[in-house]
Design a protein around this motif. Structure first.
Motif, PDB file in Angstrom:
ATOM      1  N   GLY A  30       0.812  -1.212   0.000  1.00  0.00           N
ATOM      2  CA  GLY A  30       0.000   0.000   0.000  1.00  0.00           C
ATOM      3  C   GLY A  30       0.844   1.258   0.000  1.00  0.00           C
ATOM      4  N   LYS A  31       1.950   1.231   0.728  1.00  0.00           N
ATOM      5  CA  LYS A  31       2.841   2.399   0.800  1.00  0.00           C
ATOM      6  C   LYS A  31       3.507   2.660  -0.549  1.00  0.00           C
ATOM      7  N   ALA A  35      -1.290   4.199  -2.194  1.00  0.00           N
ATOM      8  CA  ALA A  35      -2.683   4.114  -1.768  1.00  0.00           C
ATOM      9  C   ALA A  35      -2.890   5.047  -0.585  1.00  0.00           C
ATOM     10  N   GLY A  36      -3.991   5.724  -0.593  1.00  0.00           N
ATOM     11  CA  GLY A  36      -4.305   6.620   0.511  1.00  0.00           C
ATOM     12  C   GLY A  36      -4.824   5.831   1.699  1.00  0.00           C
ATOM     13  N   ILE A  41      -6.844   0.767   3.932  1.00  0.00           N
ATOM     14  CA  ILE A  41      -7.865   0.013   4.673  1.00  0.00           C
ATOM     15  C   ILE A  41      -8.443  -1.084   3.783  1.00  0.00           C
ATOM     16  N   ALA A  42      -8.708  -0.767   2.525  1.00  0.00           N
ATOM     17  CA  ALA A  42      -9.247  -1.759   1.591  1.00  0.00           C
ATOM     18  C   ALA A  42      -8.264  -2.919   1.399  1.00  0.00           C
ATOM     19  N   LEU A  43      -6.984  -2.614   1.279  1.00  0.00           N
ATOM     20  CA  LEU A  43      -5.983  -3.672   1.135  1.00  0.00           C
ATOM     21  C   LEU A  43      -5.970  -4.598   2.344  1.00  0.00           C
TER      22      LEU A  43
END
Length: 67
Positions: A30-31, A35-36, A41-43
């Motif tokens: 995610g980083k 991704a925001g 959170i979705a990941l």
């Protein structure tokens, strides 16, 4: 310590370590992808369901075997 006891201890410890490492991989993914907050959170939710399914399956099997 018998082989069965060693196997039970090592599986518990190593699988816990693997799950923690997979959490780090999801965070790093995610980083690096930018991704925001919502994406992160979705990941964790989507990819975490696979881990939770594996843990739930093992718990369910243990309860069914005990009966």
């Amino acid at each position: 310590m018998s082989e069965e006891e060693f196997t039970n201890w090592s599986m518990g410890i190593l699988l816990t370590g693997l799950i923690i490492f997979m959490g780090f991989i999801i965070w790093d993914l995610g980083k690096k992808s930018g991704a925001g907050k919502t994406g992160m959170i979705a990941l964790f939710v989507v990819l975490g369901f696979g881990v939770m399914g594996f843990v739930f399956k093992n718990i369910l099997v243990e309860f069914l075997v005990m009966k």
